[in-house]
Scaffold this active site. Structure first.
Site, PDB file in Angstrom:
ATOM      1  CG  ASN A 167      -1.735   1.216   1.390  1.00 35.28           C
ATOM      2  OD1 ASN A 167      -1.784   2.063   0.494  1.00 35.28           O
ATOM      3  ND2 ASN A 167      -2.416   1.349   2.525  1.00 35.28           N
ATOM      4  CD1 TRP A 168       3.237   0.953  -2.950  1.00 35.25           C
ATOM      5  CD2 TRP A 168       3.490   2.235  -4.771  1.00 35.25           C
ATOM      6  NE1 TRP A 168       3.939   0.228  -3.886  1.00 35.25           N
ATOM      7  CE2 TRP A 168       4.104   0.998  -5.012  1.00 35.25           C
ATOM      8  CE3 TRP A 168       3.510   3.205  -5.782  1.00 35.25           C
ATOM      9  CZ2 TRP A 168       4.743   0.690  -6.215  1.00 35.25           C
ATOM     10  CZ3 TRP A 168       4.131   2.913  -6.976  1.00 35.25           C
ATOM     11  CH2 TRP A 168       4.747   1.667  -7.193  1.00 35.25           C
ATOM     12  CE  LYS A 169      -0.103   3.135   4.825  1.00 37.05           C
ATOM     13  NZ  LYS A 169       0.027   3.219   6.274  1.00 37.05           N
ATOM     14  CG  HIS A 174      -5.811   1.858   5.301  1.00 40.35           C
ATOM     15  ND1 HIS A 174      -5.320   2.788   6.185  1.00 40.35           N
ATOM     16  CD2 HIS A 174      -4.817   0.961   5.103  1.00 40.35           C
ATOM     17  CE1 HIS A 174      -4.068   2.459   6.504  1.00 40.35           C
ATOM     18  NE2 HIS A 174      -3.739   1.356   5.852  1.00 40.35           N
ATOM     19  CD  GLU A 185      -2.805   5.379   6.852  1.00 40.23           C
ATOM     20  OE1 GLU A 185      -2.836   5.407   5.621  1.00 40.23           O
ATOM     21  OE2 GLU A 185      -1.874   4.868   7.509  1.00 40.23           O
ATOM     22  CD  GLU A 210      -3.228  -2.451   7.430  1.00 38.28           C
ATOM     23  OE1 GLU A 210      -2.122  -2.661   6.913  1.00 38.28           O
ATOM     24  OE2 GLU A 210      -3.887  -1.417   7.216  1.00 38.28           O
ATOM     25  N   GLY A 253       2.578   2.467  10.803  1.00 40.87           N
ATOM     26  CA  GLY A 253       3.478   3.610  10.643  1.00 40.87           C
ATOM     27  C   GLY A 253       4.208   4.004  11.917  1.00 40.87           C
ATOM     28  CB  SER A 289       5.482  -1.449  11.921  1.00 46.89           C
ATOM     29  OG  SER A 289       5.008  -0.151  12.237  1.00 46.89           O
ATOM     30  N   GLY A 336       3.024  -1.046   4.233  1.00 45.87           N
ATOM     31  CA  GLY A 336       2.997   0.378   3.899  1.00 45.87           C
ATOM     32  C   GLY A 336       4.390   0.876   3.538  1.00 45.87           C
ATOM     33  N   GLY A 337       5.018   1.542   4.470  1.00 47.00           N
ATOM     34  CA  GLY A 337       6.318   2.185   4.239  1.00 47.00           C
ATOM     35  C   GLY A 337       7.345   1.316   3.528  1.00 47.00           C
TER      36      GLY A 337
END
Ligand code: 13P
Length: 254
Positions: free
Chosen positions: A9-11, A94, A96, A164, A170, A210, A231-232
């Protein structure tokens, strides 16, 4: 047997040219790794370009969000049909989106219904917040999120669930493999109650929060965990490749 999956997930990261560069960096390596579904979810504006780049490869494409209406006067929104034309998967619910855009039960459910209707495969995200975790409410929260997200839905079309825990997203503070295995086991039992045992056994449930090349093994080794929503670390080609490769190796039955 469930085919493991790693989804990136590149967000809200990468311009179109950066997305192209990133795909070019990881495409060959990713394509060569078997026994795991590799999904990348770039921002909307890069979907068309990325789709061209991964054509003919084993890499799959997903979007990060979708609106529930079919079409019309909803300035700035993207419809399920527009996505179905471009990609196979879509992330829905998600944390977010829940946190910053107020997307809760009923909206998530409407998005699920709309996405499934056009043949998109949802990656439904659920997970408890820190205070809920500390109050021992994880089970209650994920059970309710599942119930409301899936209300009235009987056709699941290869639905993937991503557990999640919000406090792990994150933050660099991943849950432990054991903790997540337990919660994912619980999610699977809930799916069995809502549908049936066979559907639950066939459903892929991922861990997210993470995930790195350094800790993916801890998750992939767990029997209930079918991979990760990353993610990251999905924005770094070598690290993402390593995550996918380790998952493939661990999940391959020797
Ligand atoms: P991080 O891997 O950056 O913690 O993000 C997890 C996530 O939210 C994936 O959807």
């Amino acid at each position: 047997m469930r085919v493991p999956m790693i989804a990136g997930n590149w967000k809200m990261n990468t311009t179109v040219s950066e997305a192209i560069e990133l795909v070019n960096e990881m495409r060959r390596g990713l394509d060569q790794i078997g026994n795991v579904d590799k999904v990348i979810c770039p921002p909307f504006i890069s979907l068309a370009a990325v789709r061209e780049l991964i054509k003919g490869s084993s890499i799959k494409l997903g979007a990060q969000n979708v609106y529930f209406a079919e079409k019309g006067a909803f300035t700035g929104e993207i419809s399920p049909l527009m996505l179905a034309d471009l990609c196979e998967f879509v992330i829905i619910g998600h944390s977010e989106r829940r946190q910053y855009f107020n997307e809760r039960g009923e909206i998530v459910n409407k998005k699920m219904v709309a996405a499934l209707k056009v043949g998109l495969k949802p990656i439904l995200c659920i997970g408890e917040r820190l205070e809920e975790n500390e109050a021992g409410k994880t089970e209650e929260v994920v059970t309710e999120q599942l119930r409301s997200s899936l209300a009235g839905i009987d056709y699941l079309n290869g639905l993937v669930i991503a557990y999640e825990p919000v406090w792990a997203i994150g933050t660099g503070k991943a849950a432990t493999g054991e903790q997540s295995n337990e919660t994912i086991g619980l999610i699977r039992r809930n799916i069995a109650k809502l549908y049936d045992k066979e559907i639950a056994q066939g459903m892929r449930i991922l861990y997210g929060g993470s995930v790195t090349a350094g800790n993916i093994a801890e998750f992939a080794q767990q029997p209930e965990i079918d991979g990760g929503l990353v993610g990251g670390a999905s924005l770094k080609a070598t690290e993402f490749l390593s995550i996918v490769k380790q998952t493939s190796e661990i999940k391959t039955v020797k």
